[in-house]
Design an enzyme around this catalytic site. Sequence first.
Site, PDB file in Angstrom:
ATOM      1  CG  HIS A   1      47.002  34.963  38.823  1.00  0.00           C
ATOM      2  ND1 HIS A   1      46.981  33.712  39.416  1.00  0.00           N
ATOM      3  CD2 HIS A   1      46.157  34.864  37.765  1.00  0.00           C
ATOM      4  CE1 HIS A   1      46.180  32.907  38.746  1.00  0.00           C
ATOM      5  NE2 HIS A   1      45.673  33.579  37.742  1.00  0.00           N
TER       6      HIS A   1
ATOM      7  CB  CYS B   1      47.968  31.419  45.670  1.00  0.00           C
ATOM      8  SG  CYS B   1      48.631  32.485  44.372  1.00  0.00           S
TER       9      CYS B   1
END
Length: 261
Positions: A160, A254
């Site tokens: 990511h 996150c």
Amino acid sequence: MCPPEHFAVDYAINAWMDTSVPVDAALALKQWEGLREVLVGLGHEVRLLPARPGLPDMVYAANGAFVVDGTVYGARFKHAQRAAEAAEHRAFYEAHGWRYVAPTATNEGEGDFAYLPDAYGGLILAGHGFRTELAAHAEAQEVFGRPVVSLRLVDSRFYHLDTALAVLDDRNITYFPGAFSPASQRVLAQLFPDAVLADEADALAFGLNLVSDGRNVVLNSEASGFAEKLAAAGYVPVPVDLSELKKGGGSVKCCVAELRP
């Protein structure tokens, strides 16, 4: 934020997840609470998304959407194990009166999107290569009316964008060049000549998976060397221990979906 009430590593969908390594669920919740308390202590309001059984990765709330100026571009997860999370995020945003735009392309929210309101009039950085599709970058540009710069990730450990790049303030970033293709490295160097550059050790310690309010930078306590670089650049590092949640492939960023009204 979403509490890790059902957090586990029951499957492996990124390079960090190892189903043979046990997870201490109680410790994960304690560490998450510590992160929440740090954010509140810094003056930030934290809203909670209820955790749902059977969705162990919901604690990584940043992946559920991307919000700019009160508009929410929803997520569409690549892996079936996380697909049902998208509806939970949608229900949260719609219940709170946000304008929600359902995606047609695969994207994992702030996992692969970052926003700098004062850079070039408002700039979105977007990652692709492992999760989010390029088509989602074009879709996000239409949703927000902001230019989107596509950046190709080339190292599966940094699956990511938010594992390899972070926004430090309204106009500057930090990133690990080695996570990106050579062309994307050149783009970043041109756009952000004053960026704080991280090395591989910083990135592997999840130091780049951070949340910053422009001064205080909340980051994984394992990234002590990176914290020194941030301090030298004029920021205030605020370390937190998220060792259990790192087992799922995520850290501070996150766990935090940023709400931009």
